[in-house]
Design a protein around this motif. Structure first.
Motif, PDB file in Angstrom:
ATOM      1  N   PHE A  82      -1.173  28.477  -6.177  1.00  0.00           N
ATOM      2  CA  PHE A  82       0.049  27.791  -5.739  1.00  0.00           C
ATOM      3  C   PHE A  82       0.419  26.559  -6.581  1.00  0.00           C
ATOM      4  O   PHE A  82       1.490  25.985  -6.396  1.00  0.00           O
ATOM      5  CB  PHE A  82      -0.092  27.348  -4.278  1.00  0.00           C
ATOM      6  N   GLY A  83      -0.508  26.085  -7.421  1.00  0.00           N
ATOM      7  CA  GLY A  83      -0.200  24.974  -8.325  1.00  0.00           C
ATOM      8  C   GLY A  83      -0.314  23.582  -7.735  1.00  0.00           C
ATOM      9  O   GLY A  83      -0.188  22.588  -8.449  1.00  0.00           O
ATOM     10  N   ARG A  84      -0.527  23.475  -6.433  1.00  0.00           N
ATOM     11  CA  ARG A  84      -0.653  22.157  -5.807  1.00  0.00           C
ATOM     12  C   ARG A  84      -1.330  22.295  -4.442  1.00  0.00           C
ATOM     13  O   ARG A  84      -1.478  23.414  -3.930  1.00  0.00           O
ATOM     14  CB  ARG A  84       0.699  21.466  -5.662  1.00  0.00           C
ATOM     15  N   ILE A  85      -1.714  21.167  -3.872  1.00  0.00           N
ATOM     16  CA  ILE A  85      -2.248  21.171  -2.491  1.00  0.00           C
ATOM     17  C   ILE A  85      -1.606  19.990  -1.770  1.00  0.00           C
ATOM     18  O   ILE A  85      -1.868  18.833  -2.101  1.00  0.00           O
ATOM     19  CB  ILE A  85      -3.792  21.016  -2.467  1.00  0.00           C
ATOM     20  N   GLY A 134       0.011  12.226  -6.326  1.00  0.00           N
ATOM     21  CA  GLY A 134       0.457  10.968  -5.723  1.00  0.00           C
ATOM     22  C   GLY A 134       0.871  11.156  -4.277  1.00  0.00           C
ATOM     23  O   GLY A 134       1.514  10.306  -3.671  1.00  0.00           O
ATOM     24  N   LYS A 135       0.435  12.272  -3.692  1.00  0.00           N
ATOM     25  CA  LYS A 135       0.855  12.584  -2.326  1.00  0.00           C
ATOM     26  C   LYS A 135      -0.032  13.662  -1.719  1.00  0.00           C
ATOM     27  O   LYS A 135      -0.386  14.630  -2.411  1.00  0.00           O
ATOM     28  CB  LYS A 135       2.290  13.087  -2.349  1.00  0.00           C
ATOM     29  N   GLY A 136      -0.363  13.502  -0.464  1.00  0.00           N
ATOM     30  CA  GLY A 136      -1.125  14.534   0.227  1.00  0.00           C
ATOM     31  C   GLY A 136      -1.445  14.087   1.646  1.00  0.00           C
ATOM     32  O   GLY A 136      -1.427  12.895   1.956  1.00  0.00           O
ATOM     33  N   SER A 137      -1.705  15.065   2.489  1.00  0.00           N
ATOM     34  CA  SER A 137      -2.067  14.767   3.877  1.00  0.00           C
ATOM     35  C   SER A 137      -3.293  15.583   4.259  1.00  0.00           C
ATOM     36  O   SER A 137      -3.281  16.809   4.165  1.00  0.00           O
ATOM     37  CB  SER A 137      -0.887  15.112   4.809  1.00  0.00           C
ATOM     38  N   VAL A 138      -4.344  14.877   4.635  1.00  0.00           N
ATOM     39  CA  VAL A 138      -5.537  15.564   5.146  1.00  0.00           C
ATOM     40  C   VAL A 138      -5.581  15.325   6.654  1.00  0.00           C
ATOM     41  O   VAL A 138      -5.486  14.177   7.115  1.00  0.00           O
ATOM     42  CB  VAL A 138      -6.834  15.025   4.488  1.00  0.00           C
ATOM     43  N   ILE A 139      -5.674  16.412   7.388  1.00  0.00           N
ATOM     44  CA  ILE A 139      -5.717  16.329   8.855  1.00  0.00           C
ATOM     45  C   ILE A 139      -7.093  16.827   9.288  1.00  0.00           C
ATOM     46  O   ILE A 139      -7.435  17.998   9.073  1.00  0.00           O
ATOM     47  CB  ILE A 139      -4.600  17.193   9.479  1.00  0.00           C
ATOM     48  N   PHE A 176     -12.281   5.698   7.207  1.00  0.00           N
ATOM     49  CA  PHE A 176     -12.708   5.197   5.890  1.00  0.00           C
ATOM     50  C   PHE A 176     -11.885   5.840   4.772  1.00  0.00           C
ATOM     51  O   PHE A 176     -11.455   5.170   3.831  1.00  0.00           O
ATOM     52  CB  PHE A 176     -14.204   5.434   5.672  1.00  0.00           C
ATOM     53  N   CYS A 177     -11.672   7.144   4.863  1.00  0.00           N
ATOM     54  CA  CYS A 177     -10.896   7.842   3.824  1.00  0.00           C
ATOM     55  C   CYS A 177      -9.467   7.311   3.780  1.00  0.00           C
ATOM     56  O   CYS A 177      -8.906   7.096   2.695  1.00  0.00           O
ATOM     57  CB  CYS A 177     -10.869   9.351   4.091  1.00  0.00           C
ATOM     58  N   ALA A 178      -8.880   7.095   4.957  1.00  0.00           N
ATOM     59  CA  ALA A 178      -7.497   6.592   5.008  1.00  0.00           C
ATOM     60  C   ALA A 178      -7.397   5.236   4.332  1.00  0.00           C
ATOM     61  O   ALA A 178      -6.466   4.963   3.564  1.00  0.00           O
ATOM     62  CB  ALA A 178      -7.032   6.513   6.461  1.00  0.00           C
ATOM     63  N   ALA A 179      -8.384   4.392   4.597  1.00  0.00           N
ATOM     64  CA  ALA A 179      -8.343   3.031   4.037  1.00  0.00           C
ATOM     65  C   ALA A 179      -8.431   3.062   2.512  1.00  0.00           C
ATOM     66  O   ALA A 179      -7.894   2.179   1.837  1.00  0.00           O
ATOM     67  CB  ALA A 179      -9.492   2.205   4.621  1.00  0.00           C
ATOM     68  N   SER A 180      -9.100   4.068   1.972  1.00  0.00           N
ATOM     69  CA  SER A 180      -9.365   4.096   0.526  1.00  0.00           C
ATOM     70  C   SER A 180      -8.384   4.947  -0.271  1.00  0.00           C
ATOM     71  O   SER A 180      -8.487   5.009  -1.490  1.00  0.00           O
ATOM     72  CB  SER A 180     -10.778   4.633   0.273  1.00  0.00           C
ATOM     73  N   SER A 181      -7.472   5.631   0.377  1.00  0.00           N
ATOM     74  CA  SER A 181      -6.654   6.588  -0.369  1.00  0.00           C
ATOM     75  C   SER A 181      -5.153   6.351  -0.269  1.00  0.00           C
ATOM     76  O   SER A 181      -4.375   7.023  -0.954  1.00  0.00           O
ATOM     77  CB  SER A 181      -6.979   8.015   0.088  1.00  0.00           C
ATOM     78  N   GLY A 182      -4.764   5.394   0.560  1.00  0.00           N
ATOM     79  CA  GLY A 182      -3.325   5.125   0.736  1.00  0.00           C
ATOM     80  C   GLY A 182      -2.655   4.686  -0.553  1.00  0.00           C
ATOM     81  O   GLY A 182      -1.494   5.027  -0.800  1.00  0.00           O
ATOM     82  N   THR A 183      -3.379   3.962  -1.399  1.00  0.00           N
ATOM     83  CA  THR A 183      -2.774   3.500  -2.662  1.00  0.00           C
ATOM     84  C   THR A 183      -2.420   4.682  -3.569  1.00  0.00           C
ATOM     85  O   THR A 183      -1.607   4.539  -4.477  1.00  0.00           O
ATOM     86  CB  THR A 183      -3.728   2.566  -3.455  1.00  0.00           C
ATOM     87  N   HIS A 184      -3.045   5.815  -3.332  1.00  0.00           N
ATOM     88  CA  HIS A 184      -2.741   7.010  -4.134  1.00  0.00           C
ATOM     89  C   HIS A 184      -1.799   7.968  -3.398  1.00  0.00           C
ATOM     90  O   HIS A 184      -1.623   9.121  -3.815  1.00  0.00           O
ATOM     91  CB  HIS A 184      -4.038   7.727  -4.496  1.00  0.00           C
TER      92      HIS A 184
END
Ligand SMILES: NC(=O)c1ccc[n+]([C@@H]2O[C@H](COP(=O)([O-])OP(=O)(O)OC[C@H]3O[C@@H](n4cnc5c(N)ncnc54)[C@H](O)[C@@H]3O)[C@@H](O)[C@H]2O)c1
Length: 259
Positions: A82-85, A134-139, A176-184
Protein backbone atom coordinates in the motif's frame (compact mmCIF):
# COMPACT_ATOMS: atom_id res chain seq x y z
CA UNK A 1 -21.06 9.50 0.22
CA UNK A 2 -17.31 9.18 0.82
CA UNK A 3 -16.25 7.35 3.96
CA UNK A 4 -14.41 9.07 6.78
CA UNK A 5 -11.20 7.14 6.09
CA UNK A 6 -10.89 7.16 2.28
CA UNK A 7 -7.54 5.62 1.32
CA UNK A 8 -6.35 5.35 4.93
CA UNK A 9 -4.00 2.37 5.21
CA UNK A 10 -4.83 0.51 8.40
CA UNK A 11 -3.24 -2.52 10.04
CA UNK A 12 -5.47 -4.33 12.52
CA UNK A 13 -3.83 -7.08 14.56
CA UNK A 14 -6.02 -9.86 15.88
CA UNK A 15 -8.50 -9.18 13.08
CA UNK A 16 -9.35 -12.81 12.31
CA UNK A 17 -12.34 -12.76 14.67
CA UNK A 18 -14.22 -10.81 17.32
CA UNK A 19 -13.59 -7.12 17.84
CA UNK A 20 -10.68 -6.98 15.38
CA UNK A 21 -12.87 -8.40 12.63
CA UNK A 22 -15.57 -5.82 13.42
CA UNK A 23 -12.95 -3.05 13.21
CA UNK A 24 -11.83 -4.40 9.82
CA UNK A 25 -15.41 -4.39 8.44
CA UNK A 26 -16.09 -0.88 9.65
CA UNK A 27 -12.77 0.52 8.41
CA UNK A 28 -13.44 -0.98 4.97
CA UNK A 29 -16.93 0.57 5.03
CA UNK A 30 -15.29 3.93 5.77
CA UNK A 31 -13.02 3.60 2.71
CA UNK A 32 -9.83 2.39 4.40
CA UNK A 33 -7.44 -0.19 2.93
CA UNK A 34 -6.99 -2.85 5.57
CA UNK A 35 -4.33 -5.40 6.48
CA UNK A 36 -6.00 -8.17 8.45
CA UNK A 37 -3.09 -9.27 10.65
CA UNK A 38 -3.38 -12.38 12.78
CA UNK A 39 -1.74 -15.55 14.00
CA UNK A 40 -4.61 -17.63 12.61
CA UNK A 41 -4.22 -17.97 8.81
CA UNK A 42 -7.49 -19.83 8.16
CA UNK A 43 -9.76 -17.36 9.90
CA UNK A 44 -7.66 -14.36 8.84
CA UNK A 45 -7.70 -15.31 5.16
CA UNK A 46 -11.46 -15.89 5.38
CA UNK A 47 -12.08 -12.42 6.85
CA UNK A 48 -9.90 -10.73 4.20
CA UNK A 49 -11.58 -12.67 1.42
CA UNK A 50 -15.07 -11.77 2.67
CA UNK A 51 -14.08 -8.10 2.76
CA UNK A 52 -12.74 -8.28 -0.80
CA UNK A 53 -15.96 -9.95 -1.99
CA UNK A 54 -17.85 -6.98 -0.59
CA UNK A 55 -15.60 -4.69 -2.68
CA UNK A 56 -13.07 -3.78 0.01
CA UNK A 57 -9.32 -3.48 -0.44
CA UNK A 58 -8.11 -5.94 2.19
CA UNK A 59 -5.50 -8.66 2.51
CA UNK A 60 -4.34 -11.06 5.17
CA UNK A 61 -0.89 -10.94 6.67
CA UNK A 62 0.20 -13.62 9.10
CA UNK A 63 1.87 -12.29 12.22
CA UNK A 64 2.75 -13.46 15.68
CA UNK A 65 2.85 -10.10 17.40
CA UNK A 66 5.24 -11.44 20.05
CA UNK A 67 7.89 -11.94 17.35
CA UNK A 68 10.01 -8.92 16.40
CA UNK A 69 10.83 -10.50 13.05
CA UNK A 70 7.13 -11.08 12.30
CA UNK A 71 6.06 -7.55 13.21
CA UNK A 72 8.82 -6.07 11.04
CA UNK A 73 7.82 -8.35 8.16
CA UNK A 74 4.18 -7.32 8.62
CA UNK A 75 5.05 -3.62 8.37
CA UNK A 76 7.28 -4.23 5.33
CA UNK A 77 4.55 -6.26 3.59
CA UNK A 78 1.97 -3.53 4.12
CA UNK A 79 4.38 -0.85 2.89
CA UNK A 80 5.16 -2.90 -0.18
CA UNK A 81 1.47 -3.38 -0.92
CA UNK A 82 0.00 0.00 0.00
CA UNK A 83 3.02 2.35 0.19
CA UNK A 84 2.17 3.82 3.60
CA UNK A 85 0.76 3.05 7.05
CA UNK A 86 -1.70 5.58 8.44
CA UNK A 87 -3.32 3.69 11.29
CA UNK A 88 -2.45 0.64 13.34
CA UNK A 89 -4.80 -0.95 15.85
CA UNK A 90 -2.92 -3.22 18.25
CA UNK A 91 -5.91 -5.39 19.05
CA UNK A 92 -4.28 -8.86 19.21
CA UNK A 93 -4.11 -10.38 22.67
CA UNK A 94 -4.34 -13.66 24.49
CA UNK A 95 -8.00 -13.50 25.45
CA UNK A 96 -10.21 -16.27 24.05
CA UNK A 97 -7.91 -19.06 25.17
CA UNK A 98 -6.72 -17.49 28.42
CA UNK A 99 -6.36 -19.68 31.51
CA UNK A 100 -7.66 -17.62 34.40
CA UNK A 101 -6.49 -20.20 36.91
CA UNK A 102 -2.83 -20.30 35.89
CA UNK A 103 -0.93 -17.83 38.05
CA UNK A 104 2.54 -19.21 37.38
CA UNK A 105 5.47 -17.00 36.44
CA UNK A 106 5.86 -18.83 33.13
CA UNK A 107 2.24 -18.09 32.17
CA UNK A 108 2.49 -14.46 33.27
CA UNK A 109 5.50 -14.10 30.96
CA UNK A 110 3.56 -15.72 28.11
CA UNK A 111 0.69 -13.24 28.49
CA UNK A 112 3.17 -10.35 28.67
CA UNK A 113 4.85 -11.66 25.49
CA UNK A 114 1.68 -11.25 23.46
CA UNK A 115 -0.40 -8.57 25.20
CA UNK A 116 2.38 -6.16 26.17
CA UNK A 117 5.49 -6.95 24.09
CA UNK A 118 3.23 -7.69 21.12
CA UNK A 119 1.78 -4.19 21.37
CA UNK A 120 5.19 -2.60 21.76
CA UNK A 121 6.69 -4.58 18.88
CA UNK A 122 3.76 -3.77 16.59
CA UNK A 123 3.99 -0.06 17.39
CA UNK A 124 7.77 -0.12 16.95
CA UNK A 125 7.47 -1.84 13.58
CA UNK A 126 5.06 0.72 12.10
CA UNK A 127 6.56 3.81 13.75
CA UNK A 128 9.37 4.51 11.23
CA UNK A 129 6.88 4.71 8.34
CA UNK A 130 4.54 6.98 10.31
CA UNK A 131 7.44 9.20 11.38
CA UNK A 132 8.62 9.47 7.77
CA UNK A 133 5.10 10.42 6.68
CA UNK A 134 4.95 12.96 9.52
CA UNK A 135 1.59 11.49 10.44
CA UNK A 136 0.08 8.37 11.94
CA UNK A 137 -2.32 7.06 14.54
CA UNK A 138 -1.67 4.05 16.73
CA UNK A 139 -4.70 2.81 18.65
CA UNK A 140 -3.92 0.35 21.40
CA UNK A 141 -6.57 -1.99 22.75
CA UNK A 142 -6.58 -2.24 26.49
CA UNK A 143 -9.47 -3.34 28.72
CA UNK A 144 -11.51 -2.14 31.66
CA UNK A 145 -9.91 -5.14 33.38
CA UNK A 146 -6.91 -2.83 33.84
CA UNK A 147 -9.00 -0.71 36.21
CA UNK A 148 -11.40 -3.16 37.87
CA UNK A 149 -9.65 -4.25 41.04
CA UNK A 150 -11.88 -7.06 42.24
CA UNK A 151 -10.18 -9.42 44.70
CA UNK A 152 -9.16 -12.74 43.18
CA UNK A 153 -9.77 -15.61 45.62
CA UNK A 154 -6.54 -17.47 46.44
CA UNK A 155 -5.11 -19.80 49.08
CA UNK A 156 -1.39 -19.27 49.68
CA UNK A 157 0.15 -17.88 46.54
CA UNK A 158 -0.37 -14.32 45.40
CA UNK A 159 -2.16 -14.35 42.02
CA UNK A 160 -0.36 -12.98 38.95
CA UNK A 161 -3.29 -10.79 37.76
CA UNK A 162 -1.91 -11.57 34.29
CA UNK A 163 -4.52 -10.21 31.86
CA UNK A 164 -5.28 -7.08 33.90
CA UNK A 165 -1.68 -6.07 34.52
CA UNK A 166 -0.68 -6.51 30.88
CA UNK A 167 -3.54 -4.23 29.84
CA UNK A 168 -2.56 -1.66 32.51
CA UNK A 169 1.00 -1.82 31.17
CA UNK A 170 -0.28 -1.15 27.65
CA UNK A 171 -2.17 1.91 28.93
CA UNK A 172 1.08 3.19 30.40
CA UNK A 173 3.00 2.38 27.22
CA UNK A 174 0.40 4.36 25.25
CA UNK A 175 1.07 7.42 27.41
CA UNK A 176 4.86 7.19 27.08
CA UNK A 177 4.67 6.65 23.31
CA UNK A 178 2.28 9.59 22.91
CA UNK A 179 4.59 11.88 24.83
CA UNK A 180 7.56 10.95 22.64
CA UNK A 181 6.01 10.93 19.18
CA UNK A 182 3.78 14.00 18.89
CA UNK A 183 6.63 16.08 17.46
CA UNK A 184 6.68 13.67 14.52
CA UNK A 185 2.92 13.85 13.99
CA UNK A 186 2.29 10.37 15.40
CA UNK A 187 -0.53 9.94 17.90
CA UNK A 188 -1.12 7.12 20.38
CA UNK A 189 -4.47 6.53 22.08
CA UNK A 190 -6.03 3.54 23.81
CA UNK A 191 -9.52 2.11 23.61
CA UNK A 192 -10.67 0.42 26.81
CA UNK A 193 -13.67 -1.77 26.06
CA UNK A 194 -16.12 -2.97 28.66
CA UNK A 195 -17.58 -6.49 28.44
CA UNK A 196 -18.15 -7.16 24.74
CA UNK A 197 -20.19 -10.07 23.46
CA UNK A 198 -17.60 -11.84 21.33
CA UNK A 199 -17.26 -15.61 21.17
CA UNK A 200 -14.29 -15.24 23.50
CA UNK A 201 -16.26 -13.43 26.21
CA UNK A 202 -19.06 -15.99 26.02
CA UNK A 203 -16.44 -18.69 26.53
CA UNK A 204 -14.36 -17.25 29.36
CA UNK A 205 -16.46 -14.80 31.36
CA UNK A 206 -18.87 -16.55 33.76
CA UNK A 207 -22.48 -15.39 33.39
CA UNK A 208 -22.65 -14.30 37.04
CA UNK A 209 -19.63 -12.02 36.53
CA UNK A 210 -21.13 -10.58 33.34
CA UNK A 211 -24.47 -9.91 35.10
CA UNK A 212 -22.66 -8.27 37.99
CA UNK A 213 -20.74 -5.96 35.65
CA UNK A 214 -23.69 -5.08 33.44
CA UNK A 215 -26.46 -4.75 36.02
CA UNK A 216 -24.39 -3.85 39.07
CA UNK A 217 -21.66 -1.58 37.74
CA UNK A 218 -22.41 -0.21 34.27
CA UNK A 219 -24.44 2.96 33.90
CA UNK A 220 -25.89 1.83 30.56
CA UNK A 221 -27.21 -1.60 31.44
CA UNK A 222 -26.32 -3.75 28.48
CA UNK A 223 -23.12 -5.48 27.41
CA UNK A 224 -21.36 -4.13 24.33
CA UNK A 225 -21.41 -5.61 20.85
CA UNK A 226 -18.14 -5.41 18.90
CA UNK A 227 -19.77 -2.81 16.62
CA UNK A 228 -20.19 -0.46 19.62
CA UNK A 229 -16.41 0.01 19.63
CA UNK A 230 -15.94 0.79 15.95
CA UNK A 231 -17.01 4.45 15.85
CA UNK A 232 -14.40 5.34 18.47
CA UNK A 233 -11.67 3.58 16.48
CA UNK A 234 -12.72 5.42 13.30
CA UNK A 235 -12.65 8.72 15.21
CA UNK A 236 -9.18 8.05 16.64
CA UNK A 237 -7.89 7.14 13.17
CA UNK A 238 -9.39 10.22 11.52
CA UNK A 239 -8.34 13.87 11.47
CA UNK A 240 -11.33 14.64 13.70
CA UNK A 241 -9.05 13.55 16.54
CA UNK A 242 -5.95 15.36 15.19
CA UNK A 243 -5.23 17.01 18.57
CA UNK A 244 -6.01 13.98 20.72
CA UNK A 245 -3.07 11.88 21.90
CA UNK A 246 -2.15 9.95 25.02
CA UNK A 247 -5.76 9.32 25.99
CA UNK A 248 -7.61 6.24 27.19
CA UNK A 249 -11.15 6.20 25.83
CA UNK A 250 -13.38 3.87 27.83
CA UNK A 251 -16.12 2.50 25.59
CA UNK A 252 -17.99 0.67 28.29
CA UNK A 253 -21.41 2.10 29.11
CA UNK A 254 -19.91 3.97 32.05
CA UNK A 255 -18.29 1.01 33.80
CA UNK A 256 -15.08 2.95 34.41
CA UNK A 257 -15.09 6.72 34.66
CA UNK A 258 -11.55 8.04 34.43
CA UNK A 259 -10.86 11.61 35.30
N1 LIG B 1 -14.33 -9.06 24.30
C1 LIG B 1 -14.24 -8.29 25.38
O1 LIG B 1 -15.13 -8.26 26.25
C2 LIG B 1 -13.04 -7.42 25.58
C3 LIG B 1 -13.08 -6.45 26.61
C4 LIG B 1 -11.97 -5.65 26.78
C5 LIG B 1 -10.87 -5.76 25.96
N2 LIG B 1 -10.87 -6.72 24.97
C6 LIG B 1 -9.69 -6.81 24.13
O2 LIG B 1 -10.10 -6.65 22.78
C7 LIG B 1 -9.28 -7.44 21.91
C8 LIG B 1 -10.12 -8.39 21.09
O3 LIG B 1 -11.01 -9.10 21.92
P1 LIG B 1 -11.87 -10.33 21.32
O4 LIG B 1 -12.97 -10.58 22.27
O5 LIG B 1 -12.17 -10.08 19.90
O6 LIG B 1 -10.76 -11.48 21.47
P2 LIG B 1 -10.45 -12.80 20.65
O7 LIG B 1 -9.64 -13.65 21.56
O8 LIG B 1 -11.69 -13.34 20.05
O9 LIG B 1 -9.54 -12.29 19.43
C9 LIG B 1 -8.15 -12.09 19.57
C10 LIG B 1 -7.50 -12.26 18.22
O10 LIG B 1 -6.09 -12.08 18.41
C11 LIG B 1 -5.39 -13.11 17.72
N3 LIG B 1 -4.10 -13.35 18.38
C12 LIG B 1 -3.87 -13.94 19.58
N4 LIG B 1 -2.55 -14.03 19.81
C13 LIG B 1 -1.93 -13.47 18.73
C14 LIG B 1 -0.58 -13.26 18.38
N5 LIG B 1 0.43 -13.67 19.17
N6 LIG B 1 -0.28 -12.65 17.20
C15 LIG B 1 -1.29 -12.26 16.38
N7 LIG B 1 -2.59 -12.44 16.64
C16 LIG B 1 -2.91 -13.04 17.82
C17 LIG B 1 -6.31 -14.32 17.81
O11 LIG B 1 -5.98 -15.28 16.78
C18 LIG B 1 -7.68 -13.67 17.61
O12 LIG B 1 -8.02 -13.56 16.24
C19 LIG B 1 -8.26 -8.10 22.83
O13 LIG B 1 -7.12 -7.27 22.94
C20 LIG B 1 -8.98 -8.14 24.16
O14 LIG B 1 -8.07 -8.22 25.24
C21 LIG B 1 -11.93 -7.54 24.77
Amino acid sequence: MAGRLEGNVTIITGAAQGIGEAYARRFIAEGARVAVADLNPDKGEAVAEALRKEGGDAFFVRVDVSSEEDTKRMAATVLERFGRIDTTITNAAIYHDIDNLDHSLAYLKKIFDVNYFGTWLTARAVYPAMKKQGKGSVITQISDAAYLRFPIPHEDELPSFHYSVTKAAVASLTHFCAASSGTHGVRFNAISPGPTMTEATLKIVPKAMLDMLVHGAMSIKRPLEAEDLCGTAVFLASDDSAMITGQVVCVDGGLIMLG
